[in-house]
Write a protein that holds these residues in place. Sequence first.
Motif, PDB file in Angstrom:
ATOM      1  N   VAL A 113      46.572  43.426  33.993  1.00  0.00           N
ATOM      2  CA  VAL A 113      45.566  42.647  33.091  1.00  0.00           C
ATOM      3  C   VAL A 113      44.836  41.914  34.063  1.00  0.00           C
ATOM      4  O   VAL A 113      43.419  41.870  33.472  1.00  0.00           O
ATOM      5  N   SER A 114      45.219  41.589  35.207  1.00  0.00           N
ATOM      6  CA  SER A 114      44.085  40.722  36.180  1.00  0.00           C
ATOM      7  C   SER A 114      43.221  41.801  36.557  1.00  0.00           C
ATOM      8  O   SER A 114      42.115  41.460  36.716  1.00  0.00           O
TER       9      SER A 114
ATOM     10  N   SER B  37      42.010  44.696  35.138  1.00  0.00           N
ATOM     11  CA  SER B  37      41.351  45.330  34.156  1.00  0.00           C
ATOM     12  C   SER B  37      40.387  44.319  33.307  1.00  0.00           C
ATOM     13  O   SER B  37      39.775  44.801  32.646  1.00  0.00           O
ATOM     14  N   ASN B  38      41.081  43.043  33.568  1.00  0.00           N
ATOM     15  CA  ASN B  38      40.266  41.844  32.625  1.00  0.00           C
ATOM     16  C   ASN B  38      40.367  42.202  31.127  1.00  0.00           C
ATOM     17  O   ASN B  38      39.516  41.852  30.133  1.00  0.00           O
ATOM     18  N   ALA B  39      41.629  42.976  30.778  1.00  0.00           N
ATOM     19  CA  ALA B  39      41.767  43.243  29.406  1.00  0.00           C
ATOM     20  C   ALA B  39      42.876  42.470  28.774  1.00  0.00           C
ATOM     21  O   ALA B  39      43.768  41.974  29.331  1.00  0.00           O
ATOM     22  N   HIS B  40      42.466  42.013  27.537  1.00  0.00           N
ATOM     23  CA  HIS B  40      43.371  41.015  26.791  1.00  0.00           C
ATOM     24  C   HIS B  40      43.653  41.682  25.410  1.00  0.00           C
ATOM     25  O   HIS B  40      44.196  40.841  24.676  1.00  0.00           O
TER      26      HIS B  40
ATOM     27  N   ASP C 119      46.756  34.511  31.156  1.00  0.00           N
ATOM     28  CA  ASP C 119      45.604  33.838  30.701  1.00  0.00           C
ATOM     29  C   ASP C 119      45.738  32.267  31.101  1.00  0.00           C
ATOM     30  O   ASP C 119      45.059  31.483  31.413  1.00  0.00           O
TER      31      ASP C 119
ATOM     32  N   ARG D 165      45.167  33.271  35.548  1.00  0.00           N
ATOM     33  CA  ARG D 165      43.558  33.428  35.808  1.00  0.00           C
ATOM     34  C   ARG D 165      43.134  31.873  36.509  1.00  0.00           C
ATOM     35  O   ARG D 165      42.344  31.850  37.095  1.00  0.00           O
TER      36      ARG D 165
ATOM     37  N   LYS E 158      43.324  32.038  40.160  1.00  0.00           N
ATOM     38  CA  LYS E 158      42.682  33.247  40.798  1.00  0.00           C
ATOM     39  C   LYS E 158      41.769  33.211  41.540  1.00  0.00           C
ATOM     40  O   LYS E 158      40.585  32.569  41.234  1.00  0.00           O
TER      41      LYS E 158
ATOM     42  N   TYR F 163      47.154  51.845  37.102  1.00  0.00           N
ATOM     43  CA  TYR F 163      45.765  51.403  37.047  1.00  0.00           C
ATOM     44  C   TYR F 163      44.907  52.626  37.078  1.00  0.00           C
ATOM     45  O   TYR F 163      43.819  52.575  36.439  1.00  0.00           O
TER      46      TYR F 163
ATOM     47  N   LEU G 244      33.583  40.872  43.318  1.00  0.00           N
ATOM     48  CA  LEU G 244      34.931  39.941  42.961  1.00  0.00           C
ATOM     49  C   LEU G 244      34.726  38.502  43.242  1.00  0.00           C
ATOM     50  O   LEU G 244      35.261  37.803  42.638  1.00  0.00           O
TER      51      LEU G 244
ATOM     52  N   GLN H  25      33.150  36.157  40.960  1.00  0.00           N
ATOM     53  CA  GLN H  25      33.985  35.688  39.737  1.00  0.00           C
ATOM     54  C   GLN H  25      34.542  34.409  40.175  1.00  0.00           C
ATOM     55  O   GLN H  25      34.967  33.878  39.155  1.00  0.00           O
TER      56      GLN H  25
END
Length: 542
Positions: A396-397, A399-402, A438, A442, A445, A520, A537, A540
Amino acid sequence: MAAERPIPELDDDLLAAAGRCRTWDFEEARKIVRRYENGGFPDTVLFETGYGPSGLPHIGTFGEVARTSMVRLAFRVLTRDRVATRLLCFSDDMDGLRKVPDNVPNRAAMEAYLDMPLTRVPDPFGSEHGSFGAANNARLRAFLDRFGFDYEFASSTEYYTSGRFDEMLLAMLEAYDAVKAVILPTLGPERRATYSPFLPISPASGKVLQVPTVERHPARGTIVYVDPDTGRKAETTVTGGRVKCQWKADWALRWAALGVDYEMAGKDLIDSVTLSSKICRILGKAPPEGFNYELFLDENGQKISKSKGNGLTIDEWLRYASPESLSLFMYSKPKTAKRLHFDVIPRQVDEYFQHLAAYGGQDIDQRLNNPVWHIHDGRPPAIDMPVTFAMLLNLVSASNAHDKTILWGFISGYAPGATPRTHPKLDEMVGYAIRYFDDFVRPAKRFRPVGQSERAALAVLDRRLAALAPDADGETIQHEVFEAGKEAGYENLREWFQTLYQVLLGQDQGPRFGSFVALYGIGRTRALIAEALDGRLTAQNP
């Protein structure tokens, strides 16, 4: 109340292994066996847990029911399930409200109900249950039902007012001086001068009165006290719910009246157990067998409290992890104080599945020493879990996919044939991982900038990854990651892996890196390295 849960088939191998088993719950069950080994077992052996509904139920309350259920299972196996058992979850809901909890609404309005029995205090949440005590009881029962515990619920208010305790209340009145002699040495001078095991319920205000007994009349079953509102003497019977016993006397009363055989308690109640046991014997009954577990601590090392609301709630744990992981937390090392904070959840999730994966290949002795046997009543399910929770968090971290669908795209490539339908538990874990990331990962991070020597090391890693087949497995990738660290001059490879986690994932630690890359994707990992090298990175970071 849930139906009684089945236990495993009691074949000769299991019974022999149970006789050898030295896990804490089997050792506790042996105490109850020894209790009756000379005189024979009663018709029913009664297990009890206590709950004080002065605050919202917390995980510690659940833990006591879960652990007692595990001892009950062990007892049923040791006795070949030939002795009936019951588990009574007893709520001390007739206790007076001593202070307003910190974690409820309308606190000012609740101040007017101090010293009222909890079942007469309006529920500040405005529920349909009628009182704060009843609402908290309902919350507890709903959760216990959700877990499928086999239990019976008991209300102190109902037991006092219905006369269930009358016989023992009269016995305590007869033994009044002996009961006081147990308690008085433990009190300071002021409390010693006013202590009585009986707290009258005011017929006018309805409050539980903390007043001394000035006269007692065992022949007519009454005590006399000075009413604080009128300043006059008042006489009341001790039966029918007109008095409430003070804490240690109340515990003893319950044990004696109900014939409780087993009840565990926290380490902070060791002295209370000792005193209540003495009073129980004065009432002519044997106190229950017991076990003192260590306390749960919050993030600051403080004891969790219902009134403070520190530590995790039941619902909070279940937002981020499965019920089985919570049961594992309760089963493991009950004699060790444990932090009950969000950061313990990922490890518990992965340890649960590690134990479950090992179970199928174990012999019967190893199985009885495996926590999943105790968590699942001796019938652990067979679940294939190809991805760890720690790996999912890092997926999740990175890929930033939720969206579950996107994450399943990675998972299906890593574990061909795995889908949400074929792996429903893994699908649950994906949802847990998204929520946990989340809410907790996050916000903390922070990507670390790449140092000059680290740039060269990451370039070495990128070159080695580029030489691998796109479908290389985790072990092959892990080997190349090790070799890249050595080639780059890292003497301490732990520092190399920490660099990878801090620079590429924005955290201090993570799962086995080769397995993460396999999940991944090698191409995506190389792109991640490129983003780190050109500063995208760290851009961010907040």
